[in-house]
Design an enzyme around this catalytic site. Sequence first.
Site, PDB file in Angstrom:
ATOM      1  N   VAL A   1      38.766  38.908  40.537  1.00 24.13           N
ATOM      2  CA  VAL A   1      37.890  39.528  39.538  1.00 24.13           C
ATOM      3  C   VAL A   1      38.492  40.806  38.954  1.00 24.13           C
ATOM      4  O   VAL A   1      37.998  41.326  37.966  1.00 24.13           O
ATOM      5  CB  VAL A   1      36.481  39.797  40.120  1.00 24.13           C
ATOM      6  CG1 VAL A   1      35.858  38.508  40.648  1.00 24.13           C
ATOM      7  CG2 VAL A   1      36.512  40.846  41.219  1.00 24.13           C
ATOM      8  N   LYS A   2      39.499  41.350  39.618  1.00 23.96           N
ATOM      9  CA  LYS A   2      40.258  42.535  39.156  1.00 23.96           C
ATOM     10  C   LYS A   2      39.361  43.634  38.599  1.00 23.96           C
ATOM     11  O   LYS A   2      39.524  44.077  37.470  1.00 23.96           O
ATOM     12  CB  LYS A   2      41.304  42.123  38.129  1.00 23.96           C
ATOM     13  CG  LYS A   2      42.388  41.231  38.713  1.00 23.96           C
ATOM     14  CD  LYS A   2      43.621  41.166  37.860  1.00 23.96           C
ATOM     15  CE  LYS A   2      44.626  40.180  38.394  1.00 23.96           C
ATOM     16  NZ  LYS A   2      44.200  38.770  38.325  1.00 23.96           N
ATOM     17  N   ARG A   3      38.423  44.104  39.426  1.00 28.09           N
ATOM     18  CA  ARG A   3      37.526  45.164  38.985  1.00 28.09           C
ATOM     19  C   ARG A   3      38.119  46.533  39.288  1.00 28.09           C
ATOM     20  O   ARG A   3      39.009  46.673  40.118  1.00 28.09           O
ATOM     21  CB  ARG A   3      36.154  45.022  39.665  1.00 28.09           C
ATOM     22  CG  ARG A   3      35.460  43.706  39.357  1.00 28.09           C
ATOM     23  CD  ARG A   3      35.264  43.515  37.869  1.00 28.09           C
ATOM     24  NE  ARG A   3      35.299  42.128  37.492  1.00 28.09           N
ATOM     25  CZ  ARG A   3      34.234  41.398  37.164  1.00 28.09           C
ATOM     26  NH1 ARG A   3      33.047  41.928  37.165  1.00 28.09           N
ATOM     27  NH2 ARG A   3      34.381  40.146  36.811  1.00 28.09           N
TER      28      ARG A   3
END
EC number: 4.1.1.23
Length: 324
Positions: free
Chosen positions: A111-113
Amino acid sequence: MDRLIEAINNVQNPSVVGLDPTEALVPPQVVDSFADEVRDSVDSPEELPAAQLAVAYFEFNRTIIDAVADIVPAVKPQIAMYEALGPAGVDVYTMTCEYAAQQGLYVLGDVKRGDIGSTAAAYAHHLNGVAAAVEDGSAFDPWHEDAVTVNPYLGTDGITPFVQAATEADKDIFVLVRTSNPSSSELQMLDLADGKKVYEHVADLVEGWGAETIGEHGYSRVGAVVGATHPEEGRALRARMPHTFFLVPGYGAQGGTAQDVAGMFDADGSGALVNSSRGIIGAWKKSGKYSESMSADEALDLVAESARQAALDMRDALRIAVYR
Ligand SMILES: O=c1ccn([C@@H]2O[C@H](COP(=O)(O)O)[C@@H](O)[C@H]2O)c(=O)[nH]1
């Protein structure tokens, strides 16, 4: 990371199948087969294409999960592919995570938040769920992920909420350190005044962020993303980050090989999980067996057979390179 390491050990396979469906990767007859079913369920005709693709993605993912669940420890759904379809796609992302978890797989949500602390705390609910008004006080976990990927660009206050949530929920995070993409050097290879490269500084931060969470196998809850396309830097990072487990994307479609990733494992053959997405879920297209005249069921059988073979080939190549 203990659960992940034990899952890898159980199948003797340090690889993860990336579930990154796109319209081009799902056989068209599978998408077509859902036309009637979906037409009755949408509120307006404009919703039809996304809704139809979303159900096709779920069927495709379920087919792949069933085909590989006994030979791989983990899957990595890439949320971007699902968000591209709007709410129907996000539903299928969560359904995919739940289904994979039900099959006993470790689910790594790509999700690369990353954001300021207060917003990072909201994103971190991917890990620790939503407090539910239930008597036992347990949280409602709508995402069904065991780990998520995180972007470190905002620094420590953007990461701490994820580490706290991971600790609370017995889950993990993987922080981008040396990414596999061609432009990654524009930022990550810059020299700092103290002689380090930017990615080396991030690597040192990651070791520090995980220091209080080291598990029984010697690795912390805070992993690092290190691209298979950077074998030399990956090898150096392995030595620099003794308590950090690596997620290694870039195998297969991006050119990384088993030899390239071998140096990213520790002396015991542990310490890394190698991802392949298109190389496995798109293997049916390269099988030479596909025909447009196949039924949807026949096409899904080919997807399953090809994905399993590609996953076995990757497992065997990694076993030779890593477990020598
Ligand atoms: O540095 C990175 C970080 C993440 N990824 C993700 O991994 C997969 C790779 O897909 P392939 O089809 O095997 O190339 C994809 O979800 C990327 O977003 C990465 O490639 N590199």
